[in-house]
Design a protein around this motif. Structure first.
Motif, short mmCIF file in Angstrom:
data_model
loop_
_atom_site.label_atom_id
_atom_site.label_comp_id
_atom_site.label_asym_id
_atom_site.label_seq_id
_atom_site.Cartn_x
_atom_site.Cartn_y
_atom_site.Cartn_z
N PRO A 180 24.67 -4.89 -5.28
CA PRO A 180 23.68 -4.81 -6.36
C PRO A 180 23.08 -3.41 -6.44
N PRO A 181 22.64 -3.00 -7.64
CA PRO A 181 22.09 -1.65 -7.76
C PRO A 181 20.81 -1.50 -6.95
N GLU A 182 20.54 -0.30 -6.48
CA GLU A 182 19.28 -0.02 -5.78
C GLU A 182 18.15 -0.11 -6.79
N PRO A 183 17.06 -0.83 -6.47
CA PRO A 183 15.97 -0.89 -7.44
C PRO A 183 15.26 0.45 -7.50
N SER A 184 14.81 0.80 -8.67
CA SER A 184 13.97 1.99 -8.70
C SER A 184 12.62 1.57 -8.13
N GLN A 185 11.90 2.53 -7.65
CA GLN A 185 10.60 2.22 -7.04
C GLN A 185 9.68 1.56 -8.07
N ALA A 186 9.81 2.01 -9.32
CA ALA A 186 8.93 1.46 -10.36
C ALA A 186 9.18 -0.04 -10.56
N LEU A 187 10.46 -0.44 -10.52
CA LEU A 187 10.77 -1.87 -10.72
C LEU A 187 10.20 -2.69 -9.58
N GLN A 188 10.39 -2.18 -8.36
CA GLN A 188 9.88 -2.89 -7.19
C GLN A 188 8.35 -2.99 -7.27
N GLU A 189 7.72 -1.90 -7.66
CA GLU A 189 6.24 -1.89 -7.74
C GLU A 189 5.75 -2.88 -8.80
N HIS A 190 6.49 -2.95 -9.91
CA HIS A 190 6.10 -3.87 -10.98
C HIS A 190 6.22 -5.31 -10.48
N PHE A 191 7.32 -5.60 -9.77
CA PHE A 191 7.51 -6.95 -9.20
C PHE A 191 6.37 -7.27 -8.23
N ASP A 192 6.09 -6.33 -7.32
CA ASP A 192 5.05 -6.56 -6.31
C ASP A 192 3.69 -6.80 -6.98
N ALA A 193 3.41 -6.03 -8.04
CA ALA A 193 2.12 -6.18 -8.72
C ALA A 193 2.04 -7.53 -9.42
N THR A 194 3.17 -7.96 -10.01
CA THR A 194 3.18 -9.27 -10.70
C THR A 194 2.85 -10.38 -9.70
N ILE A 195 3.47 -10.31 -8.52
CA ILE A 195 3.22 -11.33 -7.47
C ILE A 195 1.76 -11.21 -7.01
N ALA A 196 1.31 -10.00 -6.77
CA ALA A 196 -0.06 -9.81 -6.25
C ALA A 196 -1.11 -10.33 -7.23
N HIS A 197 -0.82 -10.22 -8.54
CA HIS A 197 -1.80 -10.68 -9.54
C HIS A 197 -1.60 -12.14 -9.92
N ASP A 198 -0.77 -12.84 -9.16
CA ASP A 198 -0.52 -14.27 -9.42
C ASP A 198 0.04 -14.50 -10.82
N GLN A 199 0.82 -13.53 -11.31
CA GLN A 199 1.48 -13.75 -12.59
C GLN A 199 2.90 -14.24 -12.30
N ARG A 200 3.58 -14.68 -13.37
CA ARG A 200 4.89 -15.29 -13.18
C ARG A 200 6.02 -14.29 -13.34
N ILE A 201 7.04 -14.47 -12.51
CA ILE A 201 8.30 -13.75 -12.70
C ILE A 201 9.14 -14.61 -13.65
N GLU A 202 9.69 -14.00 -14.69
CA GLU A 202 10.50 -14.74 -15.66
C GLU A 202 11.96 -14.30 -15.57
N PRO A 203 12.89 -15.12 -16.12
CA PRO A 203 14.31 -14.86 -15.88
C PRO A 203 14.78 -13.44 -16.21
N ARG A 204 14.21 -12.83 -17.25
CA ARG A 204 14.72 -11.50 -17.62
C ARG A 204 14.06 -10.38 -16.82
N ASP A 205 13.07 -10.71 -16.01
CA ASP A 205 12.40 -9.66 -15.21
C ASP A 205 13.30 -9.21 -14.06
N TRP A 206 13.13 -7.97 -13.65
CA TRP A 206 13.83 -7.52 -12.45
C TRP A 206 13.24 -8.26 -11.25
N MET A 207 14.08 -8.64 -10.32
CA MET A 207 13.59 -9.28 -9.09
C MET A 207 14.47 -8.87 -7.92
#
Ligand code: BYC
Length: 325
Positions: free
Chosen positions: A11-38
Protein backbone atom coordinates in the motif's frame (compact mmCIF):
# COMPACT_ATOMS: atom_id res chain seq x y z
CA UNK A 1 -0.87 16.15 -1.62
CA UNK A 2 0.94 13.14 -3.11
CA UNK A 3 1.58 9.61 -1.97
CA UNK A 4 4.45 7.41 -3.14
CA UNK A 5 4.06 3.77 -4.19
CA UNK A 6 7.15 1.84 -3.00
CA UNK A 7 6.26 -1.45 -4.64
CA UNK A 8 3.40 -2.46 -6.86
CA UNK A 9 1.59 -4.59 -4.28
CA UNK A 10 2.44 -2.72 -1.09
CA UNK A 11 0.00 0.00 0.00
CA UNK A 12 1.15 3.57 -0.60
CA UNK A 13 2.91 5.40 2.23
CA UNK A 14 0.44 7.83 3.81
CA UNK A 15 1.36 11.44 3.67
CA UNK A 16 1.73 12.96 7.09
CA UNK A 17 -1.27 15.18 6.41
CA UNK A 18 -3.55 12.18 5.76
CA UNK A 19 -2.41 10.46 8.93
CA UNK A 20 -2.87 13.67 10.93
CA UNK A 21 -6.37 14.15 9.52
CA UNK A 22 -7.28 10.56 10.47
CA UNK A 23 -5.83 11.00 13.98
CA UNK A 24 -7.71 14.28 14.47
CA UNK A 25 -11.00 12.70 13.30
CA UNK A 26 -10.59 9.92 15.88
CA UNK A 27 -9.49 12.35 18.61
CA UNK A 28 -12.57 14.54 18.02
CA UNK A 29 -14.91 11.53 18.15
CA UNK A 30 -15.95 12.06 14.56
CA UNK A 31 -16.65 9.23 12.15
CA UNK A 32 -14.36 7.70 9.56
CA UNK A 33 -16.37 7.12 6.37
CA UNK A 34 -15.66 4.68 3.51
CA UNK A 35 -14.08 7.24 1.19
CA UNK A 36 -11.79 8.67 3.88
CA UNK A 37 -8.14 7.69 4.01
CA UNK A 38 -7.50 5.19 6.80
CA UNK A 39 -4.44 3.23 7.94
CA UNK A 40 -4.30 -0.26 6.49
CA UNK A 41 -4.23 -1.76 10.01
CA UNK A 42 -7.47 0.07 10.90
CA UNK A 43 -9.17 -1.26 7.76
CA UNK A 44 -7.96 -4.82 8.38
CA UNK A 45 -9.02 -4.76 12.04
CA UNK A 46 -12.49 -3.61 11.06
CA UNK A 47 -12.84 -6.24 8.34
CA UNK A 48 -11.74 -8.90 10.85
CA UNK A 49 -14.16 -7.80 13.56
CA UNK A 50 -17.13 -7.02 11.30
CA UNK A 51 -16.74 -10.27 9.33
CA UNK A 52 -16.48 -12.28 12.54
CA UNK A 53 -19.56 -10.49 13.82
CA UNK A 54 -21.49 -11.17 10.58
CA UNK A 55 -20.48 -14.85 10.61
CA UNK A 56 -21.65 -15.08 14.25
CA UNK A 57 -25.09 -13.78 13.36
CA UNK A 58 -25.45 -16.28 10.53
CA UNK A 59 -24.12 -19.30 12.45
CA UNK A 60 -26.10 -18.03 15.45
CA UNK A 61 -29.30 -18.90 13.59
CA UNK A 62 -28.58 -22.60 14.02
CA UNK A 63 -28.87 -23.34 17.77
CA UNK A 64 -32.26 -21.65 18.09
CA UNK A 65 -33.37 -22.56 14.55
CA UNK A 66 -33.33 -26.20 15.65
CA UNK A 67 -36.34 -25.44 17.86
CA UNK A 68 -38.59 -23.78 15.27
CA UNK A 69 -40.31 -27.05 14.34
CA UNK A 70 -40.55 -28.07 18.00
CA UNK A 71 -41.82 -24.82 19.55
CA UNK A 72 -44.62 -25.59 22.01
CA UNK A 73 -47.25 -23.28 20.47
CA UNK A 74 -47.98 -21.37 17.28
CA UNK A 75 -47.24 -18.11 19.13
CA UNK A 76 -43.81 -19.29 20.28
CA UNK A 77 -43.09 -20.63 16.80
CA UNK A 78 -43.93 -17.29 15.15
CA UNK A 79 -41.78 -15.39 17.66
CA UNK A 80 -38.81 -17.72 17.23
CA UNK A 81 -39.12 -17.64 13.46
CA UNK A 82 -39.04 -13.83 13.51
CA UNK A 83 -36.02 -13.76 15.84
CA UNK A 84 -33.99 -16.17 13.75
CA UNK A 85 -34.90 -14.18 10.64
CA UNK A 86 -33.72 -10.96 12.35
CA UNK A 87 -30.33 -12.63 12.89
CA UNK A 88 -30.05 -13.32 9.16
CA UNK A 89 -30.79 -9.62 8.62
CA UNK A 90 -28.07 -8.59 11.08
CA UNK A 91 -25.58 -10.77 9.22
CA UNK A 92 -26.52 -9.06 5.96
CA UNK A 93 -26.17 -5.50 7.31
CA UNK A 94 -22.77 -6.45 8.67
CA UNK A 95 -21.54 -8.04 5.43
CA UNK A 96 -22.63 -4.81 3.71
CA UNK A 97 -20.63 -2.77 6.25
CA UNK A 98 -17.58 -4.98 5.52
CA UNK A 99 -18.07 -4.37 1.79
CA UNK A 100 -17.68 -0.61 2.34
CA UNK A 101 -14.11 -1.45 3.40
CA UNK A 102 -13.40 -3.21 0.12
CA UNK A 103 -14.06 -6.74 1.40
CA UNK A 104 -15.84 -9.17 -0.89
CA UNK A 105 -18.80 -11.00 0.65
CA UNK A 106 -18.19 -14.25 -1.24
CA UNK A 107 -14.56 -14.17 -0.14
CA UNK A 108 -15.58 -13.64 3.51
CA UNK A 109 -17.93 -16.61 3.31
CA UNK A 110 -15.13 -18.75 1.81
CA UNK A 111 -12.84 -17.71 4.65
CA UNK A 112 -15.43 -18.79 7.22
CA UNK A 113 -16.09 -22.09 5.48
CA UNK A 114 -12.38 -22.82 5.15
CA UNK A 115 -11.90 -22.05 8.86
CA UNK A 116 -9.75 -18.96 8.22
CA UNK A 117 -12.17 -16.59 9.98
CA UNK A 118 -13.86 -17.04 13.33
CA UNK A 119 -17.38 -16.77 14.69
CA UNK A 120 -18.52 -16.40 18.29
CA UNK A 121 -17.68 -19.29 20.60
CA UNK A 122 -21.17 -19.20 22.12
CA UNK A 123 -22.82 -20.84 19.13
CA UNK A 124 -20.82 -24.06 19.59
CA UNK A 125 -22.96 -25.23 22.51
CA UNK A 126 -26.06 -27.41 22.06
CA UNK A 127 -29.68 -26.35 22.71
CA UNK A 128 -31.03 -29.28 24.73
CA UNK A 129 -34.50 -28.01 25.71
CA UNK A 130 -36.91 -25.20 24.83
CA UNK A 131 -35.70 -23.35 27.94
CA UNK A 132 -32.41 -22.90 26.05
CA UNK A 133 -34.27 -20.65 23.59
CA UNK A 134 -35.29 -18.40 26.50
CA UNK A 135 -31.84 -18.44 28.08
CA UNK A 136 -30.16 -17.59 24.76
CA UNK A 137 -32.48 -14.58 24.45
CA UNK A 138 -31.80 -13.51 28.03
CA UNK A 139 -28.04 -14.20 28.30
CA UNK A 140 -26.70 -14.26 24.75
CA UNK A 141 -28.74 -11.35 23.42
CA UNK A 142 -28.18 -9.60 26.77
CA UNK A 143 -24.41 -10.04 26.40
CA UNK A 144 -24.70 -8.89 22.79
CA UNK A 145 -26.45 -5.70 23.96
CA UNK A 146 -23.71 -4.95 26.54
CA UNK A 147 -21.06 -5.53 23.90
CA UNK A 148 -22.79 -3.86 20.98
CA UNK A 149 -24.45 -0.71 22.38
CA UNK A 150 -20.99 0.90 22.73
CA UNK A 151 -20.28 -0.19 19.12
CA UNK A 152 -23.03 2.26 18.04
CA UNK A 153 -20.32 4.88 18.86
CA UNK A 154 -17.60 2.99 17.02
CA UNK A 155 -15.37 5.27 14.96
CA UNK A 156 -16.25 3.65 11.61
CA UNK A 157 -19.53 5.15 10.34
CA UNK A 158 -21.12 2.21 8.49
CA UNK A 159 -20.41 -0.21 11.36
CA UNK A 160 -21.73 2.20 14.01
CA UNK A 161 -24.92 2.86 12.02
CA UNK A 162 -25.56 -0.86 11.39
CA UNK A 163 -25.24 -1.43 15.14
CA UNK A 164 -28.04 1.02 15.97
CA UNK A 165 -30.70 -1.07 14.27
CA UNK A 166 -29.14 -4.35 15.39
CA UNK A 167 -29.19 -3.23 19.04
CA UNK A 168 -32.86 -2.25 18.87
CA UNK A 169 -33.69 -5.73 17.63
CA UNK A 170 -31.39 -7.44 20.15
CA UNK A 171 -33.18 -5.60 22.92
CA UNK A 172 -36.50 -7.02 21.73
CA UNK A 173 -34.88 -10.47 21.51
CA UNK A 174 -33.67 -10.26 25.07
CA UNK A 175 -37.12 -9.36 26.35
CA UNK A 176 -38.74 -12.24 24.46
CA UNK A 177 -36.24 -14.64 26.06
CA UNK A 178 -36.89 -13.29 29.54
CA UNK A 179 -40.66 -13.37 29.02
CA UNK A 180 -40.44 -17.00 27.85
CA UNK A 181 -38.50 -17.89 31.00
CA UNK A 182 -40.95 -16.03 33.26
CA UNK A 183 -43.75 -18.08 31.71
CA UNK A 184 -41.87 -21.33 32.29
CA UNK A 185 -41.06 -20.34 35.88
CA UNK A 186 -44.79 -19.88 36.53
CA UNK A 187 -45.38 -23.40 35.14
CA UNK A 188 -44.64 -26.85 36.55
CA UNK A 189 -41.75 -27.99 38.72
CA UNK A 190 -40.16 -29.75 35.76
CA UNK A 191 -40.36 -26.56 33.67
CA UNK A 192 -38.58 -24.65 36.46
CA UNK A 193 -35.91 -27.37 36.53
CA UNK A 194 -35.51 -27.04 32.77
CA UNK A 195 -34.90 -23.29 33.13
CA UNK A 196 -32.35 -23.76 35.94
CA UNK A 197 -30.55 -26.45 33.93
CA UNK A 198 -30.33 -24.15 30.88
CA UNK A 199 -29.06 -21.30 33.09
CA UNK A 200 -26.37 -23.61 34.52
CA UNK A 201 -25.17 -24.63 31.05
CA UNK A 202 -25.20 -21.17 29.38
CA UNK A 203 -23.86 -18.91 32.14
CA UNK A 204 -20.11 -19.50 31.74
CA UNK A 205 -20.12 -19.68 27.92
CA UNK A 206 -22.03 -16.36 27.93
CA UNK A 207 -19.29 -14.73 30.04
CA UNK A 208 -16.74 -16.08 27.54
CA UNK A 209 -18.51 -14.29 24.66
CA UNK A 210 -16.77 -11.07 25.74
CA UNK A 211 -13.42 -12.54 24.76
CA UNK A 212 -10.26 -13.34 26.73
CA UNK A 213 -9.34 -11.31 29.83
CA UNK A 214 -7.80 -7.91 29.09
CA UNK A 215 -4.24 -9.03 29.82
CA UNK A 216 -4.62 -11.81 27.22
CA UNK A 217 -6.46 -9.78 24.57
CA UNK A 218 -3.94 -8.96 21.83
CA UNK A 219 -6.27 -6.69 19.82
CA UNK A 220 -7.91 -4.57 22.54
CA UNK A 221 -5.32 -1.82 23.08
CA UNK A 222 -5.08 -0.86 19.40
CA UNK A 223 -8.84 -1.24 18.78
CA UNK A 224 -9.56 1.02 21.74
CA UNK A 225 -6.99 3.59 20.61
CA UNK A 226 -8.77 3.66 17.23
CA UNK A 227 -12.15 3.84 19.10
CA UNK A 228 -13.41 0.78 17.24
CA UNK A 229 -13.92 -0.81 20.67
CA UNK A 230 -15.02 1.64 23.38
CA UNK A 231 -14.56 -0.61 26.43
CA UNK A 232 -12.33 -3.52 27.31
CA UNK A 233 -13.51 -7.15 27.34
CA UNK A 234 -13.38 -7.31 31.16
CA UNK A 235 -15.29 -4.05 31.62
CA UNK A 236 -18.13 -5.28 29.38
CA UNK A 237 -18.16 -8.68 31.11
CA UNK A 238 -18.51 -6.91 34.47
CA UNK A 239 -21.41 -4.80 33.14
CA UNK A 240 -23.16 -7.95 31.97
CA UNK A 241 -22.81 -9.61 35.38
CA UNK A 242 -24.07 -6.49 37.19
CA UNK A 243 -27.03 -6.23 34.83
CA UNK A 244 -27.96 -9.93 35.03
CA UNK A 245 -27.80 -10.64 38.77
CA UNK A 246 -30.98 -8.71 39.70
CA UNK A 247 -32.78 -10.19 36.71
CA UNK A 248 -31.88 -13.71 37.93
CA UNK A 249 -33.21 -12.87 41.41
CA UNK A 250 -36.49 -11.64 39.96
CA UNK A 251 -36.79 -14.74 37.81
CA UNK A 252 -36.05 -17.05 40.75
CA UNK A 253 -33.00 -18.86 39.34
CA UNK A 254 -29.49 -19.27 40.75
CA UNK A 255 -26.46 -18.26 38.70
CA UNK A 256 -23.98 -21.16 38.94
CA UNK A 257 -21.07 -19.28 40.50
CA UNK A 258 -20.26 -19.74 44.22
CA UNK A 259 -17.96 -16.68 44.09
CA UNK A 260 -20.67 -14.33 42.85
CA UNK A 261 -21.36 -11.65 45.45
CA UNK A 262 -21.95 -7.92 45.74
CA UNK A 263 -18.83 -5.93 46.58
CA UNK A 264 -20.03 -2.76 48.31
CA UNK A 265 -16.61 -1.15 48.12
CA UNK A 266 -16.38 -1.49 44.34
CA UNK A 267 -20.11 -0.99 43.85
CA UNK A 268 -20.06 -4.00 41.54
CA UNK A 269 -20.32 -7.79 41.77
CA UNK A 270 -17.31 -10.01 42.31
CA UNK A 271 -17.50 -13.21 40.31
CA UNK A 272 -15.50 -16.36 39.52
CA UNK A 273 -13.06 -16.90 36.66
CA UNK A 274 -14.38 -18.46 33.47
CA UNK A 275 -12.49 -21.49 32.18
CA UNK A 276 -10.22 -19.71 29.66
CA UNK A 277 -8.79 -23.02 28.42
CA UNK A 278 -12.31 -24.01 27.42
CA UNK A 279 -12.76 -20.72 25.52
CA UNK A 280 -9.50 -21.26 23.61
CA UNK A 281 -10.46 -24.84 22.81
CA UNK A 282 -13.87 -23.77 21.47
CA UNK A 283 -12.33 -20.92 19.43
CA UNK A 284 -9.87 -23.38 17.90
CA UNK A 285 -12.73 -25.64 16.76
CA UNK A 286 -12.88 -28.11 19.65
CA UNK A 287 -16.24 -27.14 21.20
CA UNK A 288 -19.19 -29.53 21.47
CA UNK A 289 -20.88 -28.39 18.23
CA UNK A 290 -18.15 -26.74 16.09
CA UNK A 291 -18.07 -29.54 13.51
CA UNK A 292 -21.87 -29.68 13.27
CA UNK A 293 -22.22 -25.89 12.89
CA UNK A 294 -19.60 -25.69 10.15
CA UNK A 295 -20.99 -28.70 8.31
CA UNK A 296 -24.48 -27.13 8.32
CA UNK A 297 -23.09 -23.78 7.14
CA UNK A 298 -21.14 -25.48 4.32
CA UNK A 299 -24.10 -27.48 3.09
CA UNK A 300 -26.43 -24.43 3.26
CA UNK A 301 -23.87 -22.56 1.14
CA UNK A 302 -23.69 -25.37 -1.42
CA UNK A 303 -27.46 -25.85 -1.49
CA UNK A 304 -27.90 -22.12 -2.07
CA UNK A 305 -25.58 -21.98 -5.12
CA UNK A 306 -28.48 -22.13 -7.58
CA UNK A 307 -30.23 -19.22 -5.85
CA UNK A 308 -27.10 -17.05 -6.12
CA UNK A 309 -26.68 -18.02 -9.78
CA UNK A 310 -30.34 -17.29 -10.56
CA UNK A 311 -30.21 -13.91 -8.73
CA UNK A 312 -27.03 -12.94 -10.61
CA UNK A 313 -28.56 -13.93 -13.97
CA UNK A 314 -31.76 -12.01 -13.13
CA UNK A 315 -29.79 -8.88 -12.16
CA UNK A 316 -27.78 -9.08 -15.40
CA UNK A 317 -30.97 -9.46 -17.44
CA UNK A 318 -32.57 -6.46 -15.72
CA UNK A 319 -29.44 -4.39 -16.27
CA UNK A 320 -29.59 -5.22 -20.00
CA UNK A 321 -33.30 -4.32 -20.20
CA UNK A 322 -33.13 -1.18 -18.07
CA UNK A 323 -29.55 0.11 -18.31
CA UNK A 324 -30.27 3.16 -16.16
CA UNK A 325 -32.13 1.25 -13.35
N1 BYC B 1 -15.49 -16.30 20.18
O1 BYC B 1 -7.92 -9.67 21.18
P1 BYC B 1 -9.32 -10.16 21.38
C1 BYC B 1 -24.80 -12.13 18.50
C2 BYC B 1 -10.95 -14.09 19.28
S1 BYC B 1 -23.42 -12.45 17.60
C3 BYC B 1 -14.65 -16.49 19.14
O2 BYC B 1 -9.99 -9.76 22.64
P2 BYC B 1 -11.11 -8.50 19.81
C4 BYC B 1 -25.99 -12.96 18.38
C5 BYC B 1 -10.72 -12.75 18.61
O3 BYC B 1 -11.45 -12.65 17.40
C6 BYC B 1 -22.10 -12.23 18.78
N2 BYC B 1 -13.47 -15.81 19.01
O4 BYC B 1 -10.18 -9.76 20.09
C7 BYC B 1 -26.24 -13.66 17.22
C8 BYC B 1 -9.23 -12.77 18.42
O5 BYC B 1 -8.88 -13.61 17.33
P3 BYC B 1 -8.43 -12.99 15.87
C9 BYC B 1 -20.85 -11.80 18.14
C10 BYC B 1 -13.18 -14.90 19.96
O6 BYC B 1 -11.59 -8.58 18.42
C11 BYC B 1 -27.35 -14.54 17.15
C12 BYC B 1 -8.74 -13.50 19.66
O7 BYC B 1 -9.82 -14.29 20.12
N3 BYC B 1 -20.49 -10.49 18.62
O8 BYC B 1 -24.72 -11.23 19.25
O9 BYC B 1 -10.44 -7.25 20.25
C13 BYC B 1 -28.16 -14.71 18.29
C14 BYC B 1 -8.26 -12.56 20.75
O10 BYC B 1 -9.36 -11.76 21.26
C15 BYC B 1 -14.03 -14.64 21.03
C16 BYC B 1 -19.50 -9.81 18.04
O11 BYC B 1 -18.87 -10.26 17.11
C17 BYC B 1 -15.22 -15.38 21.14
N4 BYC B 1 -16.10 -15.22 22.15
O12 BYC B 1 -12.35 -8.71 20.82
C18 BYC B 1 -27.93 -13.98 19.42
C19 BYC B 1 -19.29 -8.41 18.59
N5 BYC B 1 -13.47 -13.69 21.80
O13 BYC B 1 -9.70 -12.34 15.31
C20 BYC B 1 -26.85 -13.09 19.49
C21 BYC B 1 -18.20 -7.65 17.90
C22 BYC B 1 -12.31 -13.37 21.23
O14 BYC B 1 -7.37 -11.98 16.16
N6 BYC B 1 -16.89 -8.15 18.26
N7 BYC B 1 -12.13 -14.10 20.12
O15 BYC B 1 -7.99 -14.18 15.09
C23 BYC B 1 -16.22 -7.74 19.34
O16 BYC B 1 -16.69 -6.93 20.14
C24 BYC B 1 -14.81 -8.25 19.53
O17 BYC B 1 -14.36 -8.77 18.29
C25 BYC B 1 -14.67 -9.34 20.64
C26 BYC B 1 -13.20 -9.82 20.67
C27 BYC B 1 -15.01 -8.72 21.99
C28 BYC B 1 -15.57 -10.54 20.39
Amino acid sequence: MTTTHLAEDSPPEPSQALQEHFDATIAHDQRIEPRDWMPEGYRKTLVRQIAQHAHSEIIGMQPEGEWITRAPSLRRKAILFAKVQDEAGHGLYLYSAAETLGADRADLTDRLIEGRQKYSSIFNYPTLSFADVGVIGWFVDGAAICNQVPLCRSSYGPYARAMVRICKEESFHQRQGYELLMTMMRGTESQREMVQDAVNRWWWPSLMMFGPPDDASPNSAQSMAWKIKRHSNDELRQRFVDMTVPQAEKLGVTLPDPDLEWNAERGRHDFGTPDWDELMQVIKGGGPCNAQRMERRRSAHEDGAWVREAATAHAAKRARKEPSA
